[in-house]
Design a protein around this motif. Structure first.
Motif, PDB file in Angstrom:
ATOM      1  N   UNK A  84      24.270  66.223   5.759  1.00 55.96           N
ATOM      2  CA  UNK A  84      23.693  65.163   6.571  1.00 55.96           C
ATOM      3  C   UNK A  84      24.232  63.786   6.216  1.00 55.96           C
ATOM      4  N   UNK A  85      25.277  63.753   5.395  1.00 54.88           N
ATOM      5  CA  UNK A  85      25.803  62.469   4.936  1.00 54.88           C
ATOM      6  C   UNK A  85      26.351  61.630   6.079  1.00 54.88           C
ATOM      7  N   UNK A  86      26.910  62.249   7.109  1.00 53.41           N
ATOM      8  CA  UNK A  86      27.435  61.479   8.237  1.00 53.41           C
ATOM      9  C   UNK A  86      26.302  60.811   9.010  1.00 53.41           C
ATOM     10  N   UNK A  87      25.191  61.521   9.150  1.00 52.59           N
ATOM     11  CA  UNK A  87      24.024  60.925   9.807  1.00 52.59           C
ATOM     12  C   UNK A  87      23.470  59.758   9.009  1.00 52.59           C
ATOM     13  N   UNK A  88      23.515  59.859   7.673  1.00 49.66           N
ATOM     14  CA  UNK A  88      23.041  58.753   6.838  1.00 49.66           C
ATOM     15  C   UNK A  88      23.958  57.538   6.956  1.00 49.66           C
ATOM     16  N   UNK A  89      25.260  57.762   7.142  1.00 53.97           N
ATOM     17  CA  UNK A  89      26.167  56.636   7.401  1.00 53.97           C
ATOM     18  C   UNK A  89      25.779  55.970   8.710  1.00 53.97           C
ATOM     19  N   UNK A  90      25.481  56.772   9.729  1.00 53.37           N
ATOM     20  CA  UNK A  90      25.066  56.238  11.030  1.00 53.37           C
ATOM     21  C   UNK A  90      23.792  55.409  10.876  1.00 53.37           C
ATOM     22  N   UNK A  91      22.818  55.915  10.116  1.00 56.07           N
ATOM     23  CA  UNK A  91      21.570  55.173   9.897  1.00 56.07           C
ATOM     24  C   UNK A  91      21.838  53.857   9.192  1.00 56.07           C
ATOM     25  N   UNK A  92      22.719  53.863   8.177  1.00 57.06           N
ATOM     26  CA  UNK A  92      23.046  52.637   7.448  1.00 57.06           C
ATOM     27  C   UNK A  92      23.704  51.618   8.360  1.00 57.06           C
ATOM     28  N   UNK A  93      24.614  52.072   9.211  1.00 59.41           N
ATOM     29  CA  UNK A  93      25.275  51.168  10.161  1.00 59.41           C
ATOM     30  C   UNK A  93      24.276  50.588  11.151  1.00 59.41           C
ATOM     31  N   UNK A  94      23.337  51.397  11.625  1.00 63.50           N
ATOM     32  CA  UNK A  94      22.310  50.913  12.556  1.00 63.50           C
ATOM     33  C   UNK A  94      21.464  49.811  11.916  1.00 63.50           C
ATOM     34  N   UNK A  95      21.107  49.992  10.639  1.00 60.93           N
ATOM     35  CA  UNK A  95      20.323  48.961   9.940  1.00 60.93           C
ATOM     36  C   UNK A  95      21.113  47.654   9.832  1.00 60.93           C
ATOM     37  N   UNK A  96      22.415  47.772   9.508  1.00 61.90           N
ATOM     38  CA  UNK A  96      23.242  46.576   9.327  1.00 61.90           C
ATOM     39  C   UNK A  96      23.361  45.784  10.624  1.00 61.90           C
ATOM     40  N   UNK A  97      23.503  46.470  11.745  1.00 63.03           N
ATOM     41  CA  UNK A  97      23.666  45.763  13.021  1.00 63.03           C
ATOM     42  C   UNK A  97      22.335  45.458  13.693  1.00 63.03           C
ATOM     43  N   UNK A  98      21.232  45.833  13.054  1.00 59.88           N
ATOM     44  CA  UNK A  98      19.914  45.475  13.557  1.00 59.88           C
ATOM     45  C   UNK A  98      19.379  46.373  14.658  1.00 59.88           C
ATOM     46  N   UNK A  99      19.751  47.657  14.625  1.00 58.48           N
ATOM     47  CA  UNK A  99      19.242  48.602  15.641  1.00 58.48           C
ATOM     48  C   UNK A  99      18.181  49.507  15.060  1.00 58.48           C
TER      49      UNK A  99
END
Length: 99
Positions: A84-99
């Motif tokens: 699930x590491x790719x999904x966690x990267x997606x979650x981290x990116x969403x937090x950074x861009x404010x989504x």
């Protein structure tokens, strides 16, 4: 170079020899049809370890596949956390861009 001989025996390539024995769970999850008409739809799919109940339903838009270059230490850190590491990267990116 090998010769193509249509009369040669297939030998150990018989798929029935390699097929796993079906379990009750596999039969329970399988699609059932009579005369080409589906009586019961499948409730999962067969994975390496048996019946997998399937992916979660899509919410809204489907994800888009992209190619992205990341630093090796970033990828290693996420991979260390397991599947699930790719999904966690997606979650981290969403937090950074404010989504």
């Amino acid at each position: 170079m090998t010769e193509n001989n249509p009369g040669s025996a297939v030998g150990s390539l018989d798929p029935a020899d390699d097929a796993p024995e079906w379990t009750d769970a596999m039969f329970d999850a399988a699609e059932f049809s009579v005369g080409g008409e589906v009586v019961r739809t499948a409730t999962g799919y067969l994975g390496k370890t048996g019946v997998v109940r399937g992916r979660p339903a899509q919410r809204g838009r489907a994800k888009q596949q992209v190619t992205l270059r990341l630093d090796p230490d970033v990828v290693e850190r996420f991979r260390e956390s397991g599947p699930g590491w790719q999904g966690r990267i997606n979650e981290a990116l969403r937090r950074v861009v404010g989504l």
